[in-house]
Enzyme design. Structure first.
Site, short mmCIF file in Angstrom:
data_model
loop_
_atom_site.label_atom_id
_atom_site.label_comp_id
_atom_site.label_asym_id
_atom_site.label_seq_id
_atom_site.Cartn_x
_atom_site.Cartn_y
_atom_site.Cartn_z
N TRP A 55 0.82 -1.22 0.00
CA TRP A 55 0.00 0.00 0.00
C TRP A 55 0.85 1.27 0.00
CZ3 TRP A 55 -4.03 1.22 4.46
CH2 TRP A 55 -4.83 2.28 4.06
N ASP B 257 0.91 -8.39 -3.04
CA ASP B 257 -0.42 -7.80 -3.11
C ASP B 257 -0.32 -6.32 -3.45
OD1 ASP B 257 -3.43 -7.82 -2.26
OD2 ASP B 257 -2.55 -6.11 -1.19
N TYR C 119 -3.17 2.01 -4.96
CA TYR C 119 -1.97 2.33 -4.19
C TYR C 119 -1.06 3.29 -4.96
CZ TYR C 119 -3.57 -1.68 -1.40
OH TYR C 119 -4.31 -2.55 -0.63
N GLN D 42 -10.18 -10.75 1.13
CA GLN D 42 -9.06 -10.09 1.81
C GLN D 42 -9.63 -9.11 2.84
OE1 GLN D 42 -5.98 -6.72 0.55
NE2 GLN D 42 -5.44 -8.62 -0.45
N TYR E 210 -5.11 -8.68 5.81
CA TYR E 210 -4.35 -7.45 5.59
C TYR E 210 -4.09 -6.73 6.91
CZ TYR E 210 -8.50 -4.16 5.27
OH TYR E 210 -9.60 -3.38 5.50
N LEU F 108 0.07 -6.62 10.94
CA LEU F 108 0.93 -6.06 11.99
C LEU F 108 0.25 -4.86 12.64
CD1 LEU F 108 4.30 -6.23 10.00
CD2 LEU F 108 3.49 -7.81 11.76
N1 LIG Z 1 -7.84 -4.68 0.92
C1 LIG Z 1 -7.69 -3.60 1.63
O1 LIG Z 1 -8.60 -2.77 1.77
C2 LIG Z 1 -6.38 -3.36 2.32
C3 LIG Z 1 -6.29 -2.39 3.33
C4 LIG Z 1 -5.06 -2.21 3.96
C5 LIG Z 1 -3.97 -2.94 3.57
N2 LIG Z 1 -4.07 -3.86 2.55
C6 LIG Z 1 -2.90 -4.65 2.10
O2 LIG Z 1 -2.27 -5.21 3.25
C7 LIG Z 1 -0.92 -4.77 3.31
C8 LIG Z 1 -0.46 -4.67 4.73
O3 LIG Z 1 -1.23 -3.74 5.47
P1 LIG Z 1 -0.62 -2.39 6.04
O4 LIG Z 1 0.45 -1.95 5.16
O5 LIG Z 1 -1.75 -1.45 6.29
O6 LIG Z 1 -0.10 -2.77 7.48
P2 LIG Z 1 0.90 -3.84 8.14
O7 LIG Z 1 1.45 -4.77 7.15
O8 LIG Z 1 0.16 -4.38 9.30
O9 LIG Z 1 2.05 -2.88 8.72
C9 LIG Z 1 2.96 -2.24 7.89
C10 LIG Z 1 3.87 -1.42 8.76
O10 LIG Z 1 4.63 -2.27 9.63
C11 LIG Z 1 6.01 -2.04 9.47
N3 LIG Z 1 6.68 -3.34 9.49
C12 LIG Z 1 6.62 -4.33 8.58
N4 LIG Z 1 7.34 -5.40 8.95
C13 LIG Z 1 7.89 -5.07 10.15
C14 LIG Z 1 8.75 -5.76 11.03
N5 LIG Z 1 9.18 -7.00 10.78
N6 LIG Z 1 9.14 -5.12 12.16
C15 LIG Z 1 8.71 -3.87 12.43
N7 LIG Z 1 7.89 -3.16 11.64
C16 LIG Z 1 7.48 -3.76 10.50
C17 LIG Z 1 6.17 -1.37 8.13
O11 LIG Z 1 7.26 -0.49 8.16
P3 LIG Z 1 8.65 -0.78 7.35
O12 LIG Z 1 8.34 -0.50 5.91
O13 LIG Z 1 9.60 0.14 7.99
O14 LIG Z 1 8.99 -2.23 7.59
C18 LIG Z 1 4.87 -0.60 7.99
O15 LIG Z 1 4.97 0.66 8.64
C19 LIG Z 1 -0.94 -3.45 2.54
O16 LIG Z 1 0.34 -3.06 2.14
C20 LIG Z 1 -1.85 -3.80 1.41
O17 LIG Z 1 -1.16 -4.55 0.42
C21 LIG Z 1 -5.27 -4.09 1.94
#
Ligand SMILES: NC(=O)c1ccc[n+]([C@@H]2O[C@H](COP(=O)([O-])OP(=O)(O)OC[C@H]3O[C@@H](n4cnc5c(N)ncnc54)[C@H](OP(=O)(O)O)[C@@H]3O)[C@@H](O)[C@H]2O)c1
Length: 278
Positions: free
Chosen positions: A19, A47, A52, A162, A190, A193
């Protein structure tokens, strides 16, 4: 290694989200290195969505997977207001062009909208026949909305829903996850974290991580995919070390005591909760 069978393909139960990739938070090179490190570590699913960065995430991913398309299970999503007629075909073509690929492994309707679902499914079927997508699914559909899709003609072809899922947001365990289990359909989790905010600072996740020699993030992900074959989690990271920590969750099994501790800190829902969304 925890795996999930998604649209007929076996993939590791951890994928990579995007995202906030390709939008300037880090250099493109760093983010491409993170995605490639994930693929090198055995991850397969990436994904993304036309939404995005208004397409810049797809463009970045296209650069990351050039010459290794076959090693990737590629997922993109269409805006609900593009999910019918000519607009659907145009949106898919534009995603394919930005990604530099000939087909998507999976194309999701990003959230429920106003285009009739029959029209969206018919469009997805046309894209499948044209070889532009291998499978289709949905995102952000609550249980009743998902059952409506699955009951439509051809709806049984839906590959996944998802939805948001992490220890502090377990609402789907009440009815959506059991429904997906009945339909033999994996859930794609999704924000596993908690979007990288408070969840990763939770003392219990840190304590369990310390006991296992991993980070709180690895623990949160191993928890999300704890039941073999049911959930694939798609954490996002633009950082190589974080991506490798996330990939390690495929090989971490939390024991009964750890799972019970997590249940006490983050209780499972005892009643229907409205679907949590971001
Ligand atoms: N379908 C939908 O409506 C929808 C909505 C939201 C998200 N999504 C999908 O789901 C994906 C994930 O969701 P999200 O991006 O909202 O949240 P997330 O994956 O829960 O969290 C991402 C955050 O966590 C950090 N992070 C990742 N791995 C880490 C680790 N091992 N240790 C510490 N920090 C870590 C990342 O920073 P760093 O980059 O610094 O690691 C980033 O700030 C999105 O990218 C998207 O592809 C879909």
């Amino acid at each position: 290694m925890q795996t999930v069978t998604l649209a007929g393909q076996e993939v590791p139960a951890i994928g990579m989200g995007s995202w906030h990739l390709g939008v300037g938070r880090r250099s493109g090179q760093e983010e491409i290195a993170a995605l490639q490190a994930g693929l090198d570590a055995g991850l397969k699913l990436i994904d993304t969505a036309e939404m995005y960065g208004d397409g810049t995430s797809e463009t970045l991913i296209g650069q990351a997977i050039r010459r290794r398309r076959d090693a990737v299970f590629l997922v993109s999503k269409v805006y609900p207001f593009h999910a019918g007629g000519k607009a659907l075909e145009q949106a898919c073509n534009a995603s394919l062009a930005r990604l530099g690929v000939e087909y998507l492994d999976l194309y999701l309707l990003h959230w429920p909208g106003s285009v009739p679902l029959e029209e969206t499914l018919a469009g997805f079927e046309r894209l499948q026949s044209a070889g532009k997508i291998r499978a289709w699914g949905i995102s952000n559909f609550d249980t009743d909305e998902m059952e409506t899709v699955l009951a439509l003609k051809g709806g049984e072809q839906c590959a996944t829903n998802q939805v948001l899922y992490h220890p502090a947001s377990r609402g789907i365990e009440y009815d959506l996850l059991p429904a997906c289990r009945r339909h033999h359909m994996p859930v794609m989790a999704y924000a596993p974290l908690g979007s990288g905010n408070r969840l990763l600072k939770h003392p219990l996740l840190t304590e369990i991580g310390d006991a296992c020699g991993v980070s709180a993030a690895t623990v949160a992900l191993a928890w999300a995919i704890r039941r073999q074959g049911e959930v694939i989690a798609i954490p996002e990271s633009g950082d190589v070390k974080h991506t490798l920590a996330n990939a390690a969750a495929c090989r971490l099994t939390l024991d009964e005591q750890m799972l019970a501790q997590i249940d006490r800190a983050f209780p499972a829902p005892a009643r229907k909760m409205p679907l949590d969304i971001l």
